[in-house]
Design a protein around this motif. Structure first.
Motif, PDB file in Angstrom:
ATOM      1  N   PHE A  24       0.821  -1.221   0.000  1.00  0.00           N
ATOM      2  CA  PHE A  24       0.000   0.000   0.000  1.00  0.00           C
ATOM      3  C   PHE A  24       0.852   1.267   0.000  1.00  0.00           C
ATOM      4  O   PHE A  24       0.530   2.238  -0.695  1.00  0.00           O
ATOM      5  N   ARG A  25       1.923   1.270   0.846  1.00  0.00           N
ATOM      6  CA  ARG A  25       2.620   2.540   1.077  1.00  0.00           C
ATOM      7  C   ARG A  25       4.046   2.604   0.531  1.00  0.00           C
ATOM      8  O   ARG A  25       4.745   3.574   0.745  1.00  0.00           O
ATOM      9  N   ASP A  26       4.463   1.533  -0.112  1.00  0.00           N
ATOM     10  CA  ASP A  26       5.790   1.617  -0.738  1.00  0.00           C
ATOM     11  C   ASP A  26       5.686   2.507  -1.969  1.00  0.00           C
ATOM     12  O   ASP A  26       4.581   2.809  -2.449  1.00  0.00           O
ATOM     13  N   GLY A 175       6.663  -7.665   7.327  1.00  0.00           N
ATOM     14  CA  GLY A 175       6.168  -6.967   6.140  1.00  0.00           C
ATOM     15  C   GLY A 175       5.035  -6.012   6.402  1.00  0.00           C
ATOM     16  O   GLY A 175       4.075  -5.943   5.627  1.00  0.00           O
ATOM     17  N   THR A 176       5.133  -5.241   7.499  1.00  0.00           N
ATOM     18  CA  THR A 176       4.096  -4.252   7.754  1.00  0.00           C
ATOM     19  C   THR A 176       4.743  -2.928   8.178  1.00  0.00           C
ATOM     20  O   THR A 176       5.719  -2.909   8.914  1.00  0.00           O
ATOM     21  N   SER A 177       4.145  -1.832   7.692  1.00  0.00           N
ATOM     22  CA  SER A 177       4.745  -0.507   7.917  1.00  0.00           C
ATOM     23  C   SER A 177       4.432   0.044   9.304  1.00  0.00           C
ATOM     24  O   SER A 177       4.951   1.086   9.702  1.00  0.00           O
ATOM     25  N   GLY A 178       3.544  -0.627  10.034  1.00  0.00           N
ATOM     26  CA  GLY A 178       3.246  -0.155  11.391  1.00  0.00           C
ATOM     27  C   GLY A 178       2.585   1.219  11.387  1.00  0.00           C
ATOM     28  O   GLY A 178       2.882   2.063  12.229  1.00  0.00           O
TER      29      GLY A 178
HETATM   30  N1  APR Z   1       9.848  -8.185   2.250  1.00  0.00           N
HETATM   31  C1  APR Z   1       9.625  -7.671   3.488  1.00  0.00           C
HETATM   32  N2  APR Z   1       8.995  -6.492   3.701  1.00  0.00           N
HETATM   33  C2  APR Z   1       8.589  -5.818   2.610  1.00  0.00           C
HETATM   34  C3  APR Z   1       8.790  -6.283   1.290  1.00  0.00           C
HETATM   35  C4  APR Z   1       9.451  -7.524   1.144  1.00  0.00           C
HETATM   36  N3  APR Z   1       9.691  -8.052  -0.073  1.00  0.00           N
HETATM   37  N4  APR Z   1       8.269  -5.362   0.424  1.00  0.00           N
HETATM   38  C5  APR Z   1       7.772  -4.363   1.181  1.00  0.00           C
HETATM   39  N5  APR Z   1       7.964  -4.631   2.492  1.00  0.00           N
HETATM   40  C6  APR Z   1       7.569  -3.816   3.649  1.00  0.00           C
HETATM   41  C7  APR Z   1       7.644  -2.317   3.403  1.00  0.00           C
HETATM   42  O1  APR Z   1       8.943  -1.838   3.732  1.00  0.00           O
HETATM   43  C8  APR Z   1       6.580  -1.804   4.383  1.00  0.00           C
HETATM   44  O2  APR Z   1       7.159  -1.564   5.652  1.00  0.00           O
HETATM   45  O3  APR Z   1       6.217  -4.106   3.927  1.00  0.00           O
HETATM   46  C9  APR Z   1       5.580  -2.965   4.494  1.00  0.00           C
HETATM   47  C10 APR Z   1       4.275  -2.718   3.743  1.00  0.00           C
HETATM   48  O4  APR Z   1       3.624  -1.636   4.357  1.00  0.00           O
HETATM   49  P1  APR Z   1       2.190  -1.198   3.835  1.00  0.00           P
HETATM   50  O5  APR Z   1       2.194  -1.082   2.365  1.00  0.00           O
HETATM   51  O6  APR Z   1       1.771  -0.019   4.669  1.00  0.00           O
HETATM   52  O7  APR Z   1       1.234  -2.457   4.187  1.00  0.00           O
HETATM   53  P2  APR Z   1       0.612  -2.845   5.585  1.00  0.00           P
HETATM   54  O8  APR Z   1       1.528  -2.471   6.710  1.00  0.00           O
HETATM   55  O9  APR Z   1       0.194  -4.254   5.504  1.00  0.00           O
HETATM   56  O10 APR Z   1      -0.702  -1.904   5.636  1.00  0.00           O
HETATM   57  C11 APR Z   1      -1.575  -2.080   6.738  1.00  0.00           C
HETATM   58  O11 APR Z   1      -3.166  -0.570   5.715  1.00  0.00           O
HETATM   59  O12 APR Z   1      -4.349   0.212   3.903  1.00  0.00           O
HETATM   60  C12 APR Z   1      -4.394  -0.588   4.997  1.00  0.00           C
HETATM   61  O13 APR Z   1      -5.870  -2.395   5.210  1.00  0.00           O
HETATM   62  C13 APR Z   1      -4.660  -2.010   4.621  1.00  0.00           C
HETATM   63  O14 APR Z   1      -3.961  -4.012   5.766  1.00  0.00           O
HETATM   64  C14 APR Z   1      -3.495  -2.778   5.218  1.00  0.00           C
HETATM   65  C15 APR Z   1      -2.989  -1.842   6.298  1.00  0.00           C
END
Ligand code: APR
Length: 233
Positions: A24-26, A175-178
């Motif tokens: 989502f946020r990358d 793999g979550t941006s927190g």
């Molecule tokens: N391996 C490990 N980490 C990764 C990789 C990879 N190949 N690619 C990207 N990441 C990391 C990024 O650095 C980032 O910290 O995964 C994270 C993705 O962050 P987001 O895109 O914000 O996704 P997420 O944290 O799951 O978003 C949470 O936001 O929009 C809502 O409901 C939606 O569930 C989602 C929630």
């Protein structure tokens, strides 16, 4: 750390990135390309349900074309070996954990693969295209919605999640941006309950301060490495 009694794993979009699903946020992520206010809120659905349903059709199609990667497979191995002592909670609405044979997956943000009735809350497997005119199979109401948790809505299974957090002695975020609550604060709750906290991510995140340990790298490499060490305990 000696062999943990109860591991709590929280995954985010990053674990599915190497399966070809956008995060989502990358840079170039979904919320850089689309406006979440027009697609991922109850108001957006009330304003233009057809537009929202079309977006989720495309996401569902992408999920169907994706395959689990070594990170999903490693977590499934850990769950199978540590039967009953691993709680897997995902923010993801894809089914890649299930398709990697994870025995139990808690979807706190719902699932792309089910549709839900706005009137009677009936859930059923979503068709490849969910249309505004499609009636609920149980009560006939329309339009029906994707069974995902939108911004401003309460995530699912919070009681079960709180119970597992209070009991875990190792909390791992992958793999979550927190950035989205309450998922972003689960590490804090785990620490308060005395758990060791570990982040496996491509880069440091907004809530990195909540983790005792951070390992950086692509999930498909660092998650299997971590699981192999756990299985060798
Ligand atoms: N391996 C490990 N980490 C990764 C990789 C990879 N190949 N690619 C990207 N990441 C990391 C990024 O650095 C980032 O910290 O995964 C994270 C993705 O962050 P987001 O895109 O914000 O996704 P997420 O944290 O799951 O978003 C949470 O936001 O929009 C809502 O409901 C939606 O569930 C989602 C929630």
């Amino acid at each position: 750390m000696s062999k943990p009694a109860h591991v709590f794993i929280l995954t985010g979009a990053g674990i599915s990135a190497e399966s070809g699903l956008q995060t989502f946020r990358d840079k170039g992520g979904l919320w850089a390309k689309y406006d979440w206010r027009a697609l991922a809120t109850p108001d957006a659905f009330a304003r233009d349900p057809a537009h929202v349903l079309e977006f989720y059709d495309l996401r569902r199609q992408a999920v169907r074309q994706a395959q689990p990667n070594p990170a999903h497979e490693a977590i499934a191995r850990l769950q199978q070996r540590f039967r009953g002592r691993v709680t897997l909670v995902t923010q993801n609405v894809d089914d890649l954990h299930e398709r990697a044979d994870s025995p139990e997956v808690i979807h706190m943000h719902g699932s792309h693969l089910t549709a839900r009735c706005c009137a009677c809350d009936h859930r059923w497997p979503a068709p490849s295209q969910l249309r505004v005119s499609d009636p609920c199979p149980a009560c006939g109401a329309r339009p029906c919605r994707p069974d995902v948790v939108w911004f401003g809505e309460i995530p699912h299974h919070l009681d079960q999640i709180a119970e597992a957090l209070a009991d875990c002695d190792l909390f791992v975020a992958i793999g979550t941006s927190g950035t989205v609550q309450p998922a972003a604060s689960l590490a804090h709750a785990a620490r308060a309950a005395g758990a060791h906290t570990l982040a496996l991510n491509l880069q440091r995140t907004e809530n990195s301060n909540l983790f005792d340990e951070t390992r950086l790298g692509p999930a498909s490499r660092i998650v299997p490495e971590w699981v192999e060490r756990m299985l060798a305990c």
